[in-house]
Design a protein around this motif. Sequence first.
Motif, PDB file in Angstrom:
ATOM      1  N   VAL A 164       7.385 -39.917   0.663  1.00 22.61           N
ATOM      2  CA  VAL A 164       6.320 -40.802   1.148  1.00 22.61           C
ATOM      3  C   VAL A 164       6.627 -41.234   2.574  1.00 22.61           C
ATOM      4  N   ASP A 165       7.858 -41.687   2.809  1.00 21.04           N
ATOM      5  CA  ASP A 165       8.256 -42.163   4.139  1.00 21.04           C
ATOM      6  C   ASP A 165       8.249 -41.047   5.172  1.00 21.04           C
ATOM      7  N   GLN A 166       8.816 -39.903   4.823  1.00 19.49           N
ATOM      8  CA  GLN A 166       8.943 -38.808   5.786  1.00 19.49           C
ATOM      9  C   GLN A 166       7.613 -38.155   6.120  1.00 19.49           C
ATOM     10  N   LEU A 167       6.710 -38.101   5.153  1.00 18.97           N
ATOM     11  CA  LEU A 167       5.459 -37.356   5.353  1.00 18.97           C
ATOM     12  C   LEU A 167       4.246 -38.255   5.575  1.00 18.97           C
ATOM     13  N   ALA A 168       4.440 -39.563   5.503  1.00 20.77           N
ATOM     14  CA  ALA A 168       3.352 -40.522   5.690  1.00 20.77           C
ATOM     15  C   ALA A 168       2.177 -40.232   4.754  1.00 20.77           C
ATOM     16  N   LEU A 169       2.513 -39.951   3.506  1.00 19.36           N
ATOM     17  CA  LEU A 169       1.515 -39.756   2.458  1.00 19.36           C
ATOM     18  C   LEU A 169       1.641 -40.900   1.470  1.00 19.36           C
ATOM     19  N   SER A 170       0.603 -41.126   0.699  1.00 17.94           N
ATOM     20  CA  SER A 170       0.677 -42.184  -0.307  1.00 17.94           C
ATOM     21  C   SER A 170       1.559 -41.736  -1.471  1.00 17.94           C
ATOM     22  N   GLN A 171       2.110 -42.702  -2.174  1.00 18.61           N
ATOM     23  CA  GLN A 171       2.949 -42.379  -3.331  1.00 18.61           C
ATOM     24  C   GLN A 171       2.159 -41.616  -4.399  1.00 18.61           C
ATOM     25  N   PRO A 172       0.917 -42.035  -4.722  1.00 19.03           N
ATOM     26  CA  PRO A 172       0.164 -41.258  -5.716  1.00 19.03           C
ATOM     27  C   PRO A 172      -0.085 -39.812  -5.279  1.00 19.03           C
ATOM     28  N   ALA A 173      -0.347 -39.604  -3.991  1.00 16.77           N
ATOM     29  CA  ALA A 173      -0.584 -38.243  -3.494  1.00 16.77           C
ATOM     30  C   ALA A 173       0.677 -37.393  -3.623  1.00 16.77           C
ATOM     31  N   VAL A 174       1.817 -37.942  -3.215  1.00 19.72           N
ATOM     32  CA  VAL A 174       3.078 -37.205  -3.320  1.00 19.72           C
ATOM     33  C   VAL A 174       3.370 -36.881  -4.785  1.00 19.72           C
ATOM     34  N   SER A 175       3.198 -37.851  -5.660  1.00 15.91           N
ATOM     35  CA  SER A 175       3.456 -37.626  -7.085  1.00 15.91           C
ATOM     36  C   SER A 175       2.556 -36.538  -7.654  1.00 15.91           C
ATOM     37  N   GLN A 176       1.280 -36.547  -7.272  1.00 14.11           N
ATOM     38  CA  GLN A 176       0.350 -35.522  -7.752  1.00 14.11           C
ATOM     39  C   GLN A 176       0.758 -34.147  -7.242  1.00 14.11           C
ATOM     40  N   HIS A 177       1.108 -34.041  -5.975  1.00  9.69           N
ATOM     41  CA  HIS A 177       1.534 -32.748  -5.427  1.00  9.69           C
ATOM     42  C   HIS A 177       2.816 -32.269  -6.100  1.00  9.69           C
TER      43      HIS A 177
END
Length: 104
Positions: free
Chosen positions: A39-52
């Motif tokens: 999340v921190d490194q890619l500036a994505l939301s936690q739900p988005a990272v978890s889904q991916h």
Amino acid sequence: MSMNRWEQAAEIFSVLGNAHRLAILETLAHSPARVGDLVDQLALSQPAVSQHLRVLRAAQLVDFERHGREIIYRLRDQHVAHIVGDALKHVAEEPHAHSANTDD
């Protein structure tokens, strides 16, 4: 190679057809990471990272290891790192290198 293997390989490319998943895989190619790190490194939301990550796990491209309440994700093997790395190198090349052969 049987069609089943071709279909399995095509499914991998389908999963790789998302820029965020490529970014996650490239990050994990450098070192294992927690969801929060991604999340921190890619500036994505936690739900988005978890889904991916769920999609990448289902495609057997990443594994995880649980340490207490913490989950660490890593690439399942280096084959995917090579595919992603080669694709990124390909797009980073000078444009004229791709247009040298226009017969395609």
